[in-house]
Design a protein around this motif. Structure first.
Motif, mmCIF file in Angstrom:
data_model
loop_
_atom_site.group_PDB
_atom_site.id
_atom_site.type_symbol
_atom_site.label_atom_id
_atom_site.label_comp_id
_atom_site.label_asym_id
_atom_site.label_seq_id
_atom_site.Cartn_x
_atom_site.Cartn_y
_atom_site.Cartn_z
ATOM 1 N N ILE A 161 0.766 -1.207 0.054
ATOM 2 C CA ILE A 161 -0.064 -0.023 0.017
ATOM 3 C C ILE A 161 0.735 1.239 0.085
ATOM 4 O O ILE A 161 0.796 2.174 -0.743
ATOM 5 N N LEU A 162 2.039 1.248 0.939
ATOM 6 C CA LEU A 162 2.827 2.548 0.890
ATOM 7 C C LEU A 162 3.480 2.584 -0.229
ATOM 8 O O LEU A 162 3.819 3.807 -0.691
ATOM 9 N N GLY A 163 3.795 1.533 -1.140
ATOM 10 C CA GLY A 163 4.883 1.612 -2.199
ATOM 11 C C GLY A 163 3.762 2.327 -3.549
ATOM 12 O O GLY A 163 4.318 3.298 -3.861
ATOM 13 N N LEU A 164 2.692 1.800 -3.504
ATOM 14 C CA LEU A 164 1.631 2.354 -4.224
ATOM 15 C C LEU A 164 1.646 3.820 -3.916
ATOM 16 O O LEU A 164 1.505 4.644 -4.959
ATOM 17 N N VAL A 165 1.167 4.046 -2.854
ATOM 18 C CA VAL A 165 0.764 5.628 -2.657
ATOM 19 C C VAL A 165 2.103 6.371 -2.850
ATOM 20 O O VAL A 165 1.964 7.548 -3.516
ATOM 21 N N ALA A 166 3.426 5.904 -2.239
ATOM 22 C CA ALA A 166 4.488 7.034 -2.524
ATOM 23 C C ALA A 166 4.845 6.908 -4.077
ATOM 24 O O ALA A 166 4.997 7.846 -4.624
ATOM 25 N N ALA A 167 4.646 5.948 -4.993
ATOM 26 C CA ALA A 167 4.851 5.966 -6.435
ATOM 27 C C ALA A 167 3.817 6.982 -7.028
ATOM 28 O O ALA A 167 4.212 7.922 -8.014
ATOM 29 N N ASP A 168 2.610 6.685 -6.552
ATOM 30 C CA ASP A 168 1.423 7.709 -7.090
ATOM 31 C C ASP A 168 1.612 9.078 -6.583
ATOM 32 O O ASP A 168 1.719 10.004 -7.719
ATOM 33 N N VAL A 169 2.182 9.642 -5.490
ATOM 34 C CA VAL A 169 2.376 10.839 -5.146
ATOM 35 C C VAL A 169 3.619 11.486 -6.130
ATOM 36 O O VAL A 169 3.394 12.536 -6.513
ATOM 37 N N PHE A 170 4.536 10.676 -6.265
ATOM 38 C CA PHE A 170 5.697 10.949 -6.996
ATOM 39 C C PHE A 170 5.346 11.510 -8.253
ATOM 40 O O PHE A 170 5.552 12.309 -9.089
ATOM 41 N N MET A 171 4.417 10.457 -9.125
ATOM 42 C CA MET A 171 3.882 10.531 -10.470
ATOM 43 C C MET A 171 3.169 12.015 -10.470
ATOM 44 O O MET A 171 3.321 12.720 -11.342
ATOM 45 N N ILE A 172 2.316 12.384 -9.445
ATOM 46 C CA ILE A 172 1.302 13.665 -9.647
ATOM 47 C C ILE A 172 2.316 14.859 -9.478
ATOM 48 O O ILE A 172 2.086 15.543 -10.244
ATOM 49 N N LEU A 173 3.457 14.594 -8.579
ATOM 50 C CA LEU A 173 4.193 15.959 -8.289
ATOM 51 C C LEU A 173 5.077 16.122 -9.321
ATOM 52 O O LEU A 173 5.209 17.319 -9.820
ATOM 53 N N THR A 174 5.719 15.075 -10.070
ATOM 54 C CA THR A 174 6.478 15.283 -11.260
ATOM 55 C C THR A 174 5.625 16.053 -12.464
ATOM 56 O O THR A 174 5.970 16.523 -13.474
ATOM 57 N N GLY A 175 4.378 15.385 -12.669
ATOM 58 C CA GLY A 175 3.410 15.939 -13.501
ATOM 59 C C GLY A 175 3.225 17.452 -13.454
ATOM 60 O O GLY A 175 3.150 18.194 -14.371
ATOM 61 N N LEU A 176 2.969 17.787 -12.044
ATOM 62 C CA LEU A 176 2.693 19.305 -11.669
ATOM 63 C C LEU A 176 3.845 20.136 -12.021
ATOM 64 O O LEU A 176 3.909 21.138 -12.804
ATOM 65 N N ILE A 177 5.229 19.477 -11.602
ATOM 66 C CA ILE A 177 6.283 20.354 -12.148
ATOM 67 C C ILE A 177 6.596 20.294 -13.494
ATOM 68 O O ILE A 177 6.693 21.646 -13.849
ATOM 69 N N ALA A 178 6.452 19.253 -14.380
ATOM 70 C CA ALA A 178 6.299 19.399 -15.812
ATOM 71 C C ALA A 178 5.451 20.535 -16.335
ATOM 72 O O ALA A 178 5.807 21.183 -17.134
ATOM 73 N N ASP A 179 4.045 20.484 -15.738
ATOM 74 C CA ASP A 179 3.236 21.375 -16.324
ATOM 75 C C ASP A 179 3.669 23.015 -15.731
ATOM 76 O O ASP A 179 3.202 23.865 -16.684
ATOM 77 N N LEU A 180 4.330 23.095 -14.925
ATOM 78 C CA LEU A 180 4.724 24.415 -14.442
ATOM 79 C C LEU A 180 6.199 24.802 -15.094
ATOM 80 O O LEU A 180 6.372 26.003 -14.972
ATOM 81 N N THR A 181 6.813 23.969 -15.965
ATOM 82 C CA THR A 181 7.983 24.227 -16.359
ATOM 83 C C THR A 181 7.844 24.964 -17.767
ATOM 84 O O THR A 181 6.928 24.264 -18.715
ATOM 85 N N SER A 182 8.344 25.908 -17.995
ATOM 86 C CA SER A 182 8.532 26.508 -19.533
ATOM 87 C C SER A 182 9.298 25.835 -20.358
ATOM 88 O O SER A 182 9.126 25.903 -21.814
ATOM 89 N N SER A 183 10.460 25.387 -19.854
ATOM 90 C CA SER A 183 11.471 24.746 -20.604
ATOM 91 C C SER A 183 11.126 23.405 -21.241
ATOM 92 O O SER A 183 10.645 22.370 -20.452
ATOM 93 N N TRP A 184 10.974 23.308 -22.561
ATOM 94 C CA TRP A 184 10.256 22.009 -23.124
ATOM 95 C C TRP A 184 11.330 20.667 -22.752
ATOM 96 O O TRP A 184 10.663 19.678 -22.298
ATOM 97 N N PRO A 185 12.671 20.949 -22.803
ATOM 98 C CA PRO A 185 13.558 19.645 -22.435
ATOM 99 C C PRO A 185 13.468 19.206 -20.920
ATOM 100 O O PRO A 185 13.098 18.091 -20.659
#
Length: 236
Positions: free
Chosen positions: A103-127
């Motif tokens: 359960i903790l493994g799933l939750v940790a991986a999921d939070v990581f996935m969501i936060l990296t997606g947010l960072i990607a969406d807030l990043t202006s540099s395409w690379p």
């Protein structure tokens, strides 16, 4: 934000409210399903509807260069998607002691996935944006591996009836979750094959099925189960 987007966002809020009411009503006759299952199913649409209501009134949105980022979506996902995985985990281990590491493994991986997606969406540099997006995809692959290997193995050990329900719920959720990064990629946050209005509509329709739809499938499946596992488990 265009008026049509606001209209769709309010539709979403209404569906989430209806879903929350439905799950609350089911809890009055639990039929052997633990209260926590109903609570999780109830919290998901309440929180998600609240996040989308903030966007409908013009909040939860920020301009990044020439692109609009709906960060309220990520505030929704960082709470509701771990809860969906908790619900799936409780189904997969319905008759047995819950494996906290899974359960903790799933939750940790999921939070990581969501936060990296947010960072990607807030990043202006395409690379850099696609670097963060790729890290999120790696986390999604890890989530799918946990769902379809260790957690599924536990579900199979509890009989055919539960194993069948788990496969349906896991398959349903997995297909819909793969759609999220796909829509992100083809929308304004990615390569821009679809416009902002289409992106908003897709991110209304998809979460309705992945949140309320999943909980309806999961809860009603659990309510139909026997009180104990059948005597012919698929695996030892």
């Amino acid at each position: 934000m265009k008026e049509i987007e606001v209209y769709w966002l309010w539709i979403y809020v209404a569906v989430m409210a209806a879903g929350a009411f439905y799950f609350a009503s089911l809890s009055f006759q639990r039929k052997g399903v633990p209260r926590i299952e109903y609570l999780v199913a109830f919290i998901i649409p309440v929180w998600s509807g609240t996040a989308y209501a903030s966007m409908a009134v013009g909040q939860g949105i920020v301009d990044i260069g020439e692109k609009v980022t709906y960060y309220a979506r990520y505030l929704d996902w960082v709470v509701t998607t771990p809860l969906l995985l908790v619900a799936l985990s409780m189904t997969g281990m319905f008759y047995i002691r819950k494996d906290k590491v899974i359960i903790l493994g799933l939750v940790a991986a999921d939070v990581f996935m969501i936060l990296t997606g947010l960072i990607a969406d807030l990043t202006s540099s395409w690379p850099l944006r696609y670097m963060w997006y790729t890290l999120g995809l790696v986390a999604l692959l890890l989530i799918l591996w946990i769902i379809w290997y260790p957690l599924r193995h536990k579900a199979q050990s509890q009989g055919r009836e539960l194993a069948s329900l788990y496969d349906k719920a896991a398959g349903y959720l997995s297909i819909l979750w793969v759609c999220y990064p796909t829509i992100w990629l083809i929308g304004p946050s990615g390569i821009g094959l679809v416009g902002q209005v289409t992106d908003t509509v897709l991110f209304v329709i998809l979460p309705i099925f992945s949140k309320v739809g999943f909980s309806i499938l999961d809860l009603n499946g659990l309510r139909a189960l026997k009180k104990s596992p059948d005597s012919n488990p698929l695996t030892a």
